[in-house]
Write a protein that holds these residues in place. Structure first.
Motif, PDB file in Angstrom:
ATOM      1  N   PHE A  78     126.950  22.458 158.696  1.00 55.90           N
ATOM      2  CA  PHE A  78     127.208  23.779 159.277  1.00 55.90           C
ATOM      3  C   PHE A  78     125.903  24.559 159.424  1.00 55.90           C
ATOM      4  N   VAL A  79     124.991  24.351 158.474  1.00 56.42           N
ATOM      5  CA  VAL A  79     123.685  25.010 158.550  1.00 56.42           C
ATOM      6  C   VAL A  79     122.957  24.526 159.804  1.00 56.42           C
ATOM      7  N   LEU A  80     123.035  23.240 160.081  1.00 50.70           N
ATOM      8  CA  LEU A  80     122.375  22.683 161.263  1.00 50.70           C
ATOM      9  C   LEU A  80     122.945  23.305 162.532  1.00 50.70           C
ATOM     10  N   LEU A  81     124.260  23.466 162.552  1.00 48.01           N
ATOM     11  CA  LEU A  81     124.904  24.107 163.707  1.00 48.01           C
ATOM     12  C   LEU A  81     124.423  25.552 163.833  1.00 48.01           C
ATOM     13  N   ALA A  82     124.358  26.246 162.680  1.00 46.49           N
ATOM     14  CA  ALA A  82     123.930  27.643 162.685  1.00 46.49           C
ATOM     15  C   ALA A  82     122.497  27.770 163.204  1.00 46.49           C
ATOM     16  N   VAL A  83     121.649  26.815 162.819  1.00 52.49           N
ATOM     17  CA  VAL A  83     120.245  26.858 163.257  1.00 52.49           C
ATOM     18  C   VAL A  83     120.152  26.565 164.758  1.00 52.49           C
ATOM     19  N   ALA A  84     121.026  25.704 165.246  1.00 52.76           N
ATOM     20  CA  ALA A  84     120.961  25.312 166.658  1.00 52.76           C
ATOM     21  C   ALA A  84     121.515  26.398 167.587  1.00 52.76           C
ATOM     22  N   LEU A  85     122.456  27.198 167.081  1.00 54.82           N
ATOM     23  CA  LEU A  85     123.156  28.166 167.948  1.00 54.82           C
ATOM     24  C   LEU A  85     122.229  29.118 168.721  1.00 54.82           C
ATOM     25  N   PRO A  86     121.213  29.731 168.082  1.00 57.17           N
ATOM     26  CA  PRO A  86     120.343  30.649 168.840  1.00 57.17           C
ATOM     27  C   PRO A  86     119.645  29.975 170.015  1.00 57.17           C
ATOM     28  N   PHE A  87     119.471  28.671 169.941  1.00 62.51           N
ATOM     29  CA  PHE A  87     118.777  27.953 171.005  1.00 62.51           C
ATOM     30  C   PHE A  87     119.726  27.540 172.121  1.00 62.51           C
ATOM     31  N   GLY A 108     125.803  34.637 165.863  1.00 60.34           N
ATOM     32  CA  GLY A 108     126.770  33.563 165.592  1.00 60.34           C
ATOM     33  C   GLY A 108     126.271  32.646 164.484  1.00 60.34           C
ATOM     34  N   GLY A 109     124.994  32.280 164.578  1.00 59.46           N
ATOM     35  CA  GLY A 109     124.405  31.399 163.555  1.00 59.46           C
ATOM     36  C   GLY A 109     124.421  32.064 162.198  1.00 59.46           C
ATOM     37  N   PHE A 110     124.030  33.357 162.168  1.00 62.28           N
ATOM     38  CA  PHE A 110     124.027  34.086 160.900  1.00 62.28           C
ATOM     39  C   PHE A 110     125.449  34.172 160.345  1.00 62.28           C
ATOM     40  N   ASN A 111     126.392  34.415 161.244  1.00 64.80           N
ATOM     41  CA  ASN A 111     127.798  34.542 160.841  1.00 64.80           C
ATOM     42  C   ASN A 111     128.278  33.260 160.136  1.00 64.80           C
ATOM     43  N   ILE A 112     127.971  32.122 160.770  1.00 69.08           N
ATOM     44  CA  ILE A 112     128.390  30.837 160.189  1.00 69.08           C
ATOM     45  C   ILE A 112     127.689  30.620 158.844  1.00 69.08           C
ATOM     46  N   LEU A 113     126.385  30.858 158.844  1.00 63.37           N
ATOM     47  CA  LEU A 113     125.585  30.602 157.650  1.00 63.37           C
ATOM     48  C   LEU A 113     126.027  31.490 156.481  1.00 63.37           C
ATOM     49  N   ALA A 114     126.133  32.795 156.757  1.00 62.03           N
ATOM     50  CA  ALA A 114     126.445  33.739 155.673  1.00 62.03           C
ATOM     51  C   ALA A 114     127.864  33.508 155.143  1.00 62.03           C
ATOM     52  N   LYS A 115     128.825  33.419 156.056  1.00 64.42           N
ATOM     53  CA  LYS A 115     130.213  33.280 155.613  1.00 64.42           C
ATOM     54  C   LYS A 115     130.450  31.920 154.963  1.00 64.42           C
ATOM     55  N   GLY A 116     129.864  30.890 155.573  1.00 61.16           N
ATOM     56  CA  GLY A 116     130.005  29.545 154.998  1.00 61.16           C
ATOM     57  C   GLY A 116     129.389  29.467 153.609  1.00 61.16           C
ATOM     58  N   THR A 117     128.176  30.004 153.473  1.00 64.57           N
ATOM     59  CA  THR A 117     127.486  29.924 152.182  1.00 64.57           C
ATOM     60  C   THR A 117     128.255  30.693 151.108  1.00 64.57           C
ATOM     61  N   LEU A 118     128.699  31.906 151.475  1.00 59.93           N
ATOM     62  CA  LEU A 118     129.443  32.704 150.489  1.00 59.93           C
ATOM     63  C   LEU A 118     130.732  31.988 150.080  1.00 59.93           C
ATOM     64  N   GLY A 119     131.419  31.397 151.057  1.00 57.51           N
ATOM     65  CA  GLY A 119     132.659  30.672 150.749  1.00 57.51           C
ATOM     66  C   GLY A 119     132.400  29.494 149.828  1.00 57.51           C
ATOM     67  N   VAL A 120     131.344  28.742 150.146  1.00 59.34           N
ATOM     68  CA  VAL A 120     131.021  27.575 149.316  1.00 59.34           C
ATOM     69  C   VAL A 120     130.647  28.017 147.901  1.00 59.34           C
ATOM     70  N   LEU A 121     129.827  29.066 147.800  1.00 59.43           N
ATOM     71  CA  LEU A 121     129.393  29.525 146.471  1.00 59.43           C
ATOM     72  C   LEU A 121     130.581  30.030 145.647  1.00 59.43           C
ATOM     73  N   LEU A 122     131.480  30.783 146.302  1.00 58.47           N
ATOM     74  CA  LEU A 122     132.661  31.272 145.582  1.00 58.47           C
ATOM     75  C   LEU A 122     133.517  30.104 145.091  1.00 58.47           C
ATOM     76  N   SER A 123     133.686  29.099 145.963  1.00 59.17           N
ATOM     77  CA  SER A 123     134.491  27.931 145.567  1.00 59.17           C
ATOM     78  C   SER A 123     133.830  27.202 144.401  1.00 59.17           C
ATOM     79  N   LEU A 124     132.518  27.071 144.470  1.00 55.84           N
ATOM     80  CA  LEU A 124     131.807  26.359 143.398  1.00 55.84           C
ATOM     81  C   LEU A 124     131.904  27.115 142.074  1.00 55.84           C
ATOM     82  N   ILE A 125     131.812  28.439 142.152  1.00 53.83           N
ATOM     83  CA  ILE A 125     131.912  29.225 140.908  1.00 53.83           C
ATOM     84  C   ILE A 125     133.321  29.086 140.322  1.00 53.83           C
ATOM     85  N   LEU A 126     134.320  29.092 141.215  1.00 55.56           N
ATOM     86  CA  LEU A 126     135.699  28.891 140.744  1.00 55.56           C
ATOM     87  C   LEU A 126     135.827  27.515 140.084  1.00 55.56           C
TER      88      LEU A 126
END
Lengths: 252, 248
Positions: A78-87, A108-126
Motif C-alpha cells: 500500500f505504501v508503494l501505491l501511495a508513493v506512486a499516486l502523485p506521479f 490520495g497517497g497521504f490518505n492511503i499512507l496515513a489511514k493505512g499506517t494508523l489502522g495497522v498500528l492500532l491492530s498491532l497494538i490490539l
C-alpha cells in the motif's frame, strides 16, 4: 518437539492496556479506525493527533517501536501505491523538488499512507496486548454473531496447527542440510506444503470432531460468555448423528 | 592424541524471546560409540537442548562441540555440524516430505553435494541399515507408522552422522515395531542420544542416562542405577510403567 514459548503477535506483559477487558479494546479499536477513516484527508493536524495517541497507547502497552515497525512491513504494497499516486494521478499539478506531482495524487497517497499506517498500528497494538483467545471472548461479549466467532476460533486453531507443522518441517529440513539458498529447499517446498495441507486438513477435521461436542451450536464456551453452558447429552453425539437429529427436529 | 568426544556440551544457557529460561547451564559429554538416554519431564528443556546440538538454536551462553568441531554461526561449520548430528524427530511426518522413500533418504546427502552413483549408494546403504530397501519407491504416507519412523532414521543415516539424536523414538509404536526399531538402533555403529520418557526403552538401549530438569542436568549415571532410584525418579516426574520394576 516442543512448541517453543513465543506467540506470533501477543507480547506477554502486565500493563493497564493488557488488563483492559478485550471487548473494550476491540470496541475502541473499531471506533478509532472508523474515526480515522472518515477524517477528511486534508485535516493533517488530526492525523498528527492520531499518531500521538497511537504512540501513547504503544507506550502504555510497552509495545516497542521496533516491534511495531517490523510488523508494519505488511503495509508495504500500500505504501508503494501511495508513493506512486502523485506521479500517476491526473488533475492540478504542483512542482516539488523539480518534480511535477498531482495535487490530488499527493492527498490520495497521504490518505492511503496515513489511514493505512494508523489502522495497522492500532491492530498491532490490539494484538500485542490481547491474546487470540481473549479476542474471541471479546467478540462474543460484544454479541458478535456466533457463526463469526466460531469461524474465527477454528481459523485461529488451524493457523496455529499449520504454523506449528510448517515450523517443525522447516527445522527438519534445515537439520538435513537445507539452506534458504539451496535448491533442495526450493524443490522440497511445494510437495511439503501440499503434504502438510493434506495431512493437516485431516488433522483439522480431527480437531473439528473433537471440538464439536463441546457445544451443540458450535460457539466457543469461554468462562462468563453467553455461550458458556455445559453441553446437553446430545452434544456428545458424533457429528453425523447430531446432524440427523437436528434435521429430524427441523429448524429451531 | 585423545579422540574427540562425539558430543561436548558445556554450560549451555538459553532463554526464549518471551523470557522463558529453558536451559540453565547444561554440561553433557558423550564419548564416541556411547548410547545415552536423555530423560526428563515435559518442559524440562530436552527439545531445546537437542535444537542446540545442530545449531538450530544458538546458545545464550556456553558451547557445543560435535566430534571436536564447535557449533557457531559460520555457514560452512553449520553445514558440517548438521551432517554430523542426525536428528530424528518425534513425528516422522515432519521429516518425510518428498514423493518417495528413496527421494526422502537422498535429500540430506544431495544437500551435501553428493550426486549419481555415490548418492545412490548412500541411499541403498541407509535403507538397508533400517531394513526398508524394498520400500524405496513407495510413497512415505503409504507406509505404516513404524515403517515411516525407520525411514526417518534412514534419512539421517544417509548423511553418515557422528551422533544420532532420536526424539521419543518409541512413541506411537506397537510392540513389534518398537522391538524392530530397538534391534536396528542397537545394530547401528554410531553414537546415540535418545530423548525419551520411555524408561524401559532407555534401559533396553542405553547403558547410561542423564536426567534433565528445569534446564539443568540433575543426574548422570548408568541407566539401571537411575531407574532403581525411585525417589530420584519421583522428584523429576519420571515413572516406570505399572507393574515394571528394575533391580540392580
Amino acid at each position: 518437539m516442543g512448541a517453543g514459548h513465543a506467540h506470533v503477535l501477543h507480547l506477554d506483559r502486565d500493563t493497564p492496556l493488557h488488563r483492559l477487558p478485550p471487548e473494550v479494546k476491540i470496541a475502541a479499536m473499531v471506533s478509532a479506525t472508523v474515526v480515522v477513516v472518515i477524517t477528511p484527508r486534508e485535516a493533517l493536524w488530526a492525523f498528527a493527533g492520531y499518531a500521538v495517541l497511537v504512540a501513547i497507547l504503544a507506550a502504555i502497552g510497552r509495545v516497542p517501536p521496533g516491534w511495531l515497525a517490523k510488523r508494519s512491513l505488511v503495509e508495504v504494497p500500500f505504501v508503494l501505491l501511495a508513493v506512486a499516486l502523485p506521479f500517476i494521478a491526473a488533475g492540478e499539478k504542483v512542482t516539488f523538488l523539480g518534480l511535477e506531482l498531482s495535487r490530488d495524487g499527493l492527498y490520495g497517497g497521504f490518505n492511503i499512507l496515513a489511514k493505512g499506517t494508523l489502522g495497522v498500528l492500532l491492530s498491532l497494538i490490539l494484538a500485542a496486548t490481547t491474546t487470540t483467545r481473549d479476542l474471541i471472548v471479546g467478540l462474543d461479549r460484544l454479541r458478535c454473531p456466533q457463526i463469526i466467532t466460531q469461524i474465527a476460533t477454528f481459523m485461529l486453531r488451524y493457523l496455529a496447527v499449520l504454523g506449528g507443522e510448517a515450523r517443525r518441517m522447516r527445522i527438519a529440513r534445515i537439520s538435513r542440510g537445507t539452506t534458504r539458498a539451496s535448491c533442495g529447499s526450493c524443490a522440497a517446498s511445494p510437495p511439503e506444503w501440499a503434504r502438510s495441507s493434506c495431512a493437516r486438513s485431516s488433522g483439522a477435521s480431527g480437531s473439528t470432531w473433537r471440538w464439536w461436542p463441546a457445544d451443540t451450536r458450535g460457539g466457543c464456551p469461554p468462562p462468563g460468555s453467553r455461550s458458556g453452558r455445559p453441553p446437553g447429552a446430545s452434544g456428545w453425539l458424533p457429528l453425523p448423528c447430531r446432524w440427523r437429529q437436528q434435521r429430524s427436529r427441523g429448524p429451531r | 592424541m585423545t579422540e574427540p568426544l562425539s558430543l561436548d556440551v558445556r554450560g549451555v544457557e538459553y532463554a526464549y524471546p518471551d523470557g522463558h529460561v529453558a536451559l540453565r547451564g547444561v554440561d553433557l559429554s558423550i564419548g564416541r560409540g556411547e548410547r545415552v538416554a536423555l530423560l526428563g519431564p515435559n518442559g524440562a528443556g530436552k527439545t531445546t537442548l537437542v535444537l542446540h546440538l545442530n545449531g538450530i538454536l544458538t546458545a545464550g551462553g556456553g558451547t557445543v562441540a560435535v566430534g571436536g568441531l564447535t557449533v557457531d554461526r559460520d555457514r560452512g561449520t553449520l553445514a558440517e555440524i548438521r551432517r554430523r548430528v542426525g536428528i530424528v524427530f518425534q513425528d516422522p511426518d515432519d521429516q518425510l516430505f518428498l514423493p518417495t522413500v528413496g527421494e526422502d533418504v537422498a535429500f540430506g546427502p544431495a544437500n551435501l553435494g553428493l550426486r549419481g552413483a555415490e548418492l545412490t549408494a548412500r541411499v541403498d546403504e541407509a535403507l538397508a541399515a533400517v531394513g526398508m530397501s524394498e520400500h524405496r519407491d513407495r510413497a512415505p504416507h503409504h507406509l505404516s507408522f513404524g515403517q515411516r519412523r525407520r525411514v526417518a532414521v534412514a534419512t539421517v543415516l544417509s548423511m553418515r552422522p557422528e551422533i544420532l539424536v532420536l526424539d521419543e523414538p518409541s512413541s506411537n509404536l506397537d510392540p513389534a515395531a518398537r522391538r524392530e526399531l530397538a534391534e536396528i538402533l542397537r545394530s547401528l555403529p554410531v553414537t546415540l542420544l535418545m530423548v525419551t520418557h520411555d524408561l524401559p526403552y532407555a534401559l533396553e538401549l542405553c547403558d547410561r542416562s542423564v536426567i534433565l530438569d528445569e534446564g539443568r542436568i540433575v543426574a548422570d549415571a548408568p541407566t539401571r542405577e537411575l531407574l532403581t532410584d525411585s525417589e530420584l525418579l519421583a522428584r523429576h516426574r519420571l515413572e516406570l510403567p505399572y507393574g515394571f520394576a528394575v533391580t540392580r
